[in-house]
Design a protein around this motif. Structure first.
Motif, PDB file in Angstrom:
ATOM      1  N   VAL A 121       0.836  -1.202   0.000  1.00 40.88           N
ATOM      2  CA  VAL A 121       0.000   0.000   0.000  1.00 40.88           C
ATOM      3  C   VAL A 121       0.872   1.254   0.000  1.00 40.88           C
ATOM      4  N   ALA A 122       1.946   1.229   0.763  1.00 39.54           N
ATOM      5  CA  ALA A 122       2.843   2.395   0.809  1.00 39.54           C
ATOM      6  C   ALA A 122       3.462   2.663  -0.555  1.00 39.54           C
ATOM      7  N   VAL A 123       3.900   1.617  -1.257  1.00 42.96           N
ATOM      8  CA  VAL A 123       4.502   1.795  -2.579  1.00 42.96           C
ATOM      9  C   VAL A 123       3.483   2.358  -3.561  1.00 42.96           C
ATOM     10  N   VAL A 124       2.252   1.835  -3.507  1.00 46.38           N
ATOM     11  CA  VAL A 124       1.203   2.321  -4.407  1.00 46.38           C
ATOM     12  C   VAL A 124       0.929   3.799  -4.148  1.00 46.38           C
ATOM     13  N   GLU A 125       0.771   4.166  -2.886  1.00 45.95           N
ATOM     14  CA  GLU A 125       0.388   5.538  -2.557  1.00 45.95           C
ATOM     15  C   GLU A 125       1.525   6.532  -2.790  1.00 45.95           C
ATOM     16  N   GLU A 126       2.745   6.090  -2.612  1.00 45.32           N
ATOM     17  CA  GLU A 126       3.883   6.988  -2.856  1.00 45.32           C
ATOM     18  C   GLU A 126       4.315   6.969  -4.319  1.00 45.32           C
ATOM     19  N   GLN A 127       3.877   5.928  -5.071  1.00 43.98           N
ATOM     20  CA  GLN A 127       4.249   5.762  -6.487  1.00 43.98           C
ATOM     21  C   GLN A 127       5.757   5.723  -6.675  1.00 43.98           C
ATOM     22  N   SER A 128       6.421   5.191  -5.654  1.00 47.87           N
ATOM     23  CA  SER A 128       7.888   5.138  -5.705  1.00 47.87           C
ATOM     24  C   SER A 128       8.384   4.209  -4.604  1.00 47.87           C
ATOM     25  N   PHE A 129       9.308   3.287  -4.960  1.00 45.68           N
ATOM     26  CA  PHE A 129       9.902   2.425  -3.944  1.00 45.68           C
ATOM     27  C   PHE A 129      10.764   3.241  -2.986  1.00 45.68           C
ATOM     28  N   THR A 130      11.451   4.240  -3.521  1.00 48.13           N
ATOM     29  CA  THR A 130      12.338   5.055  -2.689  1.00 48.13           C
ATOM     30  C   THR A 130      11.548   5.834  -1.639  1.00 48.13           C
ATOM     31  N   LYS A 131      10.483   6.521  -2.082  1.00 44.33           N
ATOM     32  CA  LYS A 131       9.676   7.307  -1.140  1.00 44.33           C
ATOM     33  C   LYS A 131       8.951   6.408  -0.146  1.00 44.33           C
ATOM     34  N   ALA A 132       8.482   5.244  -0.602  1.00 44.02           N
ATOM     35  CA  ALA A 132       7.798   4.308   0.293  1.00 44.02           C
ATOM     36  C   ALA A 132       8.749   3.797   1.362  1.00 44.02           C
ATOM     37  N   ALA A 133      10.002   3.505   0.958  1.00 48.02           N
ATOM     38  CA  ALA A 133      10.997   3.028   1.921  1.00 48.02           C
ATOM     39  C   ALA A 133      11.264   4.085   2.989  1.00 48.02           C
ATOM     40  N   GLU A 134      11.336   5.347   2.575  1.00 47.47           N
ATOM     41  CA  GLU A 134      11.538   6.433   3.536  1.00 47.47           C
ATOM     42  C   GLU A 134      10.353   6.541   4.485  1.00 47.47           C
ATOM     43  N   LYS A 135       9.149   6.407   3.956  1.00 43.78           N
ATOM     44  CA  LYS A 135       7.943   6.481   4.776  1.00 43.78           C
ATOM     45  C   LYS A 135       7.880   5.349   5.785  1.00 43.78           C
ATOM     46  N   LEU A 136       8.348   4.167   5.378  1.00 39.47           N
ATOM     47  CA  LEU A 136       8.285   2.977   6.230  1.00 39.47           C
ATOM     48  C   LEU A 136       9.519   2.834   7.125  1.00 39.47           C
ATOM     49  N   PHE A 137      10.512   3.711   6.938  1.00 40.57           N
ATOM     50  CA  PHE A 137      11.756   3.679   7.709  1.00 40.57           C
ATOM     51  C   PHE A 137      12.506   2.361   7.514  1.00 40.57           C
ATOM     52  N   ILE A 138      12.535   1.890   6.274  1.00 42.73           N
ATOM     53  CA  ILE A 138      13.327   0.714   5.934  1.00 42.73           C
ATOM     54  C   ILE A 138      14.134   1.035   4.684  1.00 42.73           C
ATOM     55  N   ALA A 139      15.143   0.202   4.413  1.00 41.60           N
ATOM     56  CA  ALA A 139      15.961   0.407   3.210  1.00 41.60           C
ATOM     57  C   ALA A 139      15.181  -0.046   1.977  1.00 41.60           C
ATOM     58  N   GLN A 140      15.551   0.531   0.829  1.00 45.82           N
ATOM     59  CA  GLN A 140      14.809   0.212  -0.391  1.00 45.82           C
ATOM     60  C   GLN A 140      14.994  -1.232  -0.856  1.00 45.82           C
ATOM     61  N   PRO A 141      16.234  -1.795  -0.845  1.00 50.37           N
ATOM     62  CA  PRO A 141      16.391  -3.175  -1.338  1.00 50.37           C
ATOM     63  C   PRO A 141      15.506  -4.199  -0.614  1.00 50.37           C
TER      64      PRO A 141
END
Length: 304
Positions: free
Chosen positions: A10-30
């Motif tokens: 859901v975070a990736v969909v709403e942010e439309q970006s893996f990078t921004k979603a990772a920042e929102k979730l406080f985890i690394a992108q890989p």
């Protein structure tokens, strides 16, 4: 599949970006990318259009997103309700819009407290719009409001439709029309709307009624609250449309006359979480209908 996978997706969909979603979730992108890939492998479908900028879901991904949001919402409701059930001291928090205090809400609340002596009842003033979010977050258990706001996680029950009145100064020509007036007759008057809280609110509801009749108040002003609006009417500054229960607010030279249009009413709703079928909710509805019976108010009993 775990709830965390749904949250990641859901975070990736709403942010439309893996990078921004990772920042929102406080985890690394890989690790986030691997979790989404594992989810796709488990489902056996592709959820995202690879290479799209910004990132877009596939048709299957959009379907999965809509249901993932519902599942996460239900999970939060269950968590909040479980915490409440496990609490030693039972508490019911009731959100309400301020204008309902001039009607039957105080009597309903008092009767409810008498019939449920082991239940702590807390009244919290908030707009109908804010009540919806508060219900979903578990900050209140029921909400009393006047607006039709739909949300998949919330059940809304129409309790009754309260007639509307026009408040005027006793020197105003309308004050002699004791039988009432129509919206078309008051559209040219100086008119006060309230409140000035975030919209939608009672002000937008009243303006919508005018619009549905092809009317637009020629002179209007929004003020903070109903008491201020009625105080200005009593000062001869203009007129104001209010619910019938507002007649308990009295100022010198203030008169109330009915609105005669067939749709001149303000609905009163009670909202609960969809999954909440607790005995306390049933007991509250019983108190509401007891008061309505005493006042000979017509209503359609809800299926609680």
């Amino acid at each position: 599949m775990e709830l965390r996978h749904l949250r990641y997706f859901v975070a990736v969909v709403e942010e439309q970006s893996f990078t921004k979603a990772a920042e929102k979730l406080f985890i690394a992108q890989p690790p986030l990318s691997r979790q989404i890939q594992n989810l796709e492998n488990e489902l056996g479908i592709q959820l995202f259009e690879r290479g799209s900028r910004p990132l877009q879901t596939t048709q299957a991904g959009q379907f999965f997103y809509q249901h993932a949001v519902k599942l996460l919402s239900n999970a939060e409701e269950i968590k909040a309700m479980t915490k409440r059930v496990g609490t030693t001291d039972r508490v019911m928090r009731m959100g309400f819009v301020a204008s309902l205090l001039y009607g039957l809400l105080p009597r309903i609340t008092y009767l409810f407290r008498q019939q449920q002596p082991n239940l702590k009842v807390e009244l919290i003033e908030m707009s109908t719009k804010d009540q919806i979010q508060a219900l979903k977050e578990g900050r209140i258990d029921v909400g009393f409001g006047r607006l039709r706001i739909s949300d998949a996680a919330v059940r809304r029950v129409l309790l009754r439709e309260e007639p509307l009145m026009v408040a005027v100064h006793s020197s105003h020509p309308f004050s002699n029309k004791t039988e009432g007036v129509y919206l078309a007759e008051i559209a040219e008057e100086n008119m006060f709307f309230y409140p000035t809280t975030s919209k939608p609110n009672f002000s937008t509801q009243m303006q919508s009624i005018f619009s549905e009749h092809g009317l637009e108040p020629r002179y209007s002003k929004e003020v903070r609250e109903i008491q201020l609006a009625l105080g200005l009417v009593a000062a001869g500054e203009g007129i104001c449309v209010v619910p019938d229960s507002a007649r308990t607010i009295q100022f010198p030279h203030l008169k109330y006359i009915p609105l005669l249009d067939a749709d001149a009413f303000s609905p009163i709703f009670l909202a609960t979480r969809n999954l909440d079928e607790s005995e306390d909710i049933h007991a509250l509805f019983d108190c509401i209908y007891q008061i309505y019976d005493l006042e000979a108010i017509k209503y359609d009993r809800a299926g609680f």
